[in-house]
Motif scaffolding. Structure first.
Motif, PDB file in Angstrom:
ATOM      1  N   VAL A 195      -8.331  -2.720  23.179  1.00 39.97           N
ATOM      2  CA  VAL A 195      -8.839  -1.576  22.418  1.00 39.97           C
ATOM      3  C   VAL A 195      -7.665  -0.820  21.775  1.00 39.97           C
ATOM      4  O   VAL A 195      -7.710  -0.456  20.598  1.00 39.97           O
ATOM      5  N   GLU A 196      -6.624  -0.604  22.550  1.00 41.63           N
ATOM      6  CA  GLU A 196      -5.456   0.109  22.032  1.00 41.63           C
ATOM      7  C   GLU A 196      -4.777  -0.682  20.921  1.00 41.63           C
ATOM      8  O   GLU A 196      -4.373  -0.104  19.902  1.00 41.63           O
ATOM      9  N   THR A 197      -4.654  -1.989  21.091  1.00 40.95           N
ATOM     10  CA  THR A 197      -4.037  -2.815  20.053  1.00 40.95           C
ATOM     11  C   THR A 197      -4.836  -2.748  18.764  1.00 40.95           C
ATOM     12  O   THR A 197      -4.270  -2.578  17.672  1.00 40.95           O
ATOM     13  N   ALA A 198      -6.153  -2.876  18.858  1.00 43.11           N
ATOM     14  CA  ALA A 198      -6.999  -2.833  17.659  1.00 43.11           C
ATOM     15  C   ALA A 198      -6.855  -1.491  16.949  1.00 43.11           C
ATOM     16  O   ALA A 198      -6.730  -1.441  15.715  1.00 43.11           O
ATOM     17  N   ALA A 199      -6.854  -0.399  17.691  1.00 40.12           N
ATOM     18  CA  ALA A 199      -6.708   0.928  17.088  1.00 40.12           C
ATOM     19  C   ALA A 199      -5.328   1.087  16.447  1.00 40.12           C
ATOM     20  O   ALA A 199      -5.203   1.649  15.350  1.00 40.12           O
ATOM     21  N   LYS A 200      -4.303   0.569  17.091  1.00 40.49           N
ATOM     22  CA  LYS A 200      -2.938   0.650  16.549  1.00 40.49           C
ATOM     23  C   LYS A 200      -2.836  -0.146  15.242  1.00 40.49           C
ATOM     24  O   LYS A 200      -2.256   0.334  14.258  1.00 40.49           O
ATOM     25  N   LEU A 201      -3.411  -1.341  15.223  1.00 42.42           N
ATOM     26  CA  LEU A 201      -3.364  -2.155  14.005  1.00 42.42           C
ATOM     27  C   LEU A 201      -4.111  -1.468  12.861  1.00 42.42           C
ATOM     28  O   LEU A 201      -3.662  -1.519  11.711  1.00 42.42           O
ATOM     29  N   LEU A 202      -5.224  -0.831  13.182  1.00 42.91           N
ATOM     30  CA  LEU A 202      -5.961  -0.092  12.151  1.00 42.91           C
ATOM     31  C   LEU A 202      -5.161   1.105  11.651  1.00 42.91           C
ATOM     32  O   LEU A 202      -5.143   1.384  10.451  1.00 42.91           O
ATOM     33  N   GLU A 203      -4.524   1.816  12.559  1.00 40.81           N
ATOM     34  CA  GLU A 203      -3.680   2.946  12.133  1.00 40.81           C
ATOM     35  C   GLU A 203      -2.612   2.466  11.170  1.00 40.81           C
ATOM     36  O   GLU A 203      -2.348   3.125  10.158  1.00 40.81           O
ATOM     37  N   GLU A 204      -1.999   1.343  11.476  1.00 42.14           N
ATOM     38  CA  GLU A 204      -0.963   0.797  10.602  1.00 42.14           C
ATOM     39  C   GLU A 204      -1.545   0.380   9.258  1.00 42.14           C
ATOM     40  O   GLU A 204      -0.943   0.630   8.204  1.00 42.14           O
ATOM     41  N   LEU A 205      -2.710  -0.241   9.265  1.00 40.26           N
ATOM     42  CA  LEU A 205      -3.371  -0.664   8.023  1.00 40.26           C
ATOM     43  C   LEU A 205      -3.723   0.548   7.157  1.00 40.26           C
ATOM     44  O   LEU A 205      -3.512   0.540   5.952  1.00 40.26           O
ATOM     45  N   LEU A 206      -4.262   1.559   7.794  1.00 47.59           N
ATOM     46  CA  LEU A 206      -4.761   2.726   7.069  1.00 47.59           C
ATOM     47  C   LEU A 206      -3.698   3.788   6.859  1.00 47.59           C
ATOM     48  O   LEU A 206      -3.909   4.732   6.097  1.00 47.59           O
ATOM     49  N   GLU A 207      -2.566   3.630   7.563  1.00 47.37           N
ATOM     50  CA  GLU A 207      -1.480   4.604   7.517  1.00 47.37           C
ATOM     51  C   GLU A 207      -1.971   6.013   7.767  1.00 47.37           C
ATOM     52  O   GLU A 207      -1.724   6.933   6.998  1.00 47.37           O
ATOM     53  N   VAL A 208      -2.715   6.159   8.886  1.00 51.46           N
ATOM     54  CA  VAL A 208      -3.236   7.477   9.278  1.00 51.46           C
ATOM     55  C   VAL A 208      -2.488   8.019  10.476  1.00 51.46           C
ATOM     56  O   VAL A 208      -1.844   7.324  11.182  1.00 51.46           O
TER      57      VAL A 208
END
Length: 147
Positions: A134-147
Motif C-alpha cells: 500500500v505504501e509503495t503504491a501511494a509513493k509511486l503515485l505521489e511521484e507520478l503526480l508530483e503532489v
C-alpha cells in the motif's frame, strides 16, 4: 499527512489494500472518502479474494486513470501514453516487490491463503506484509503526480 501516511492509516483502520490507496487520493479525484472506498472495494485480496493482481496495484492504476487517464476513445495518443504510464507504474512496483500477483506477494504467510477477508487483529497485522505494498503504491503515485 502525505499520501503514503494516509494510505497506511486507512489500511490500519481495516480498509483493504485497494481502498487504502484510492482513499488516500480521494480529494485529488474529487470523491468523498466513502465513494472512493466503495469504488475500490472489489479489488482487495487480489480482486475479491481471488489472489490475482494485488489490490494496492489495481488501486494505484485506478487513481492514475482518474487523474492522468484519457476519456476520448478516439484519442489514440492519449491511450498509448496512459498505457505506457501504467506499465511504468507496474514495473516500478514489481522492481520493489518482485511481482504484482497477490498470492505471490503473500507466499511467505503460514497456511493456505483464504479467499474470504480475515478479521483485522493484532496477529493479522503482525504477519501481513500488505501495508508495505500500500505504501509503495501511494509513493509511486505521489511521484507520478508530483503532489
Amino acid at each position: 499527512m502525505n499520501h503514503v501516511e494516509k494510505a497506511h492509516a486507512l489500511f490500519c483502520q481495516g480498509y483493504n489494500c485497494a481502498q487504502s490507496v484510492v482513499g488516500a487520493f480521494h480529494e485529488e479525484m474529487g470523491l468523498s472518502l466513502e465513494d472512493a472506498v466503495r469504488l475500490s472495494s472489489s479489488f482487495g485480496g487480489g480482486m475479491g479474494g481471488l489472489r490475482e493482481t494485488c489490490g494496492a496495484v489495481t488501486g494505484m492504476f485506478l487513481v492514475a486513470g482518474m487523474l492522468k487517464g484519457y476519456d476520448n476513445p478516439a484519442d489514440y495518443d492519449g491511450k498509448k501514453a496512459h498505457y505506457a504510464r501504467i506499465r511504468t507504474l507496474a514495473e516500478q512496483f514489481q522492481q520493489e516487490h518482485g511481482t504484482l500477483v497477490c498470492r505471490e506477494l503473500l507466499k511467505s504467510l503460514p497456511g493456505k491463503l483464504r479467499q474470504d477477508p480475515q478479521p483485522r487483529t493484532e496477529a493479522y497485522y503482525k504477519v501481513r506484509p500488505c501495508v508495505r505494498f500500500v505504501e509503495t503504491a501511494a509513493k509511486l503515485l505521489e511521484e507520478l503526480l508530483e503532489v
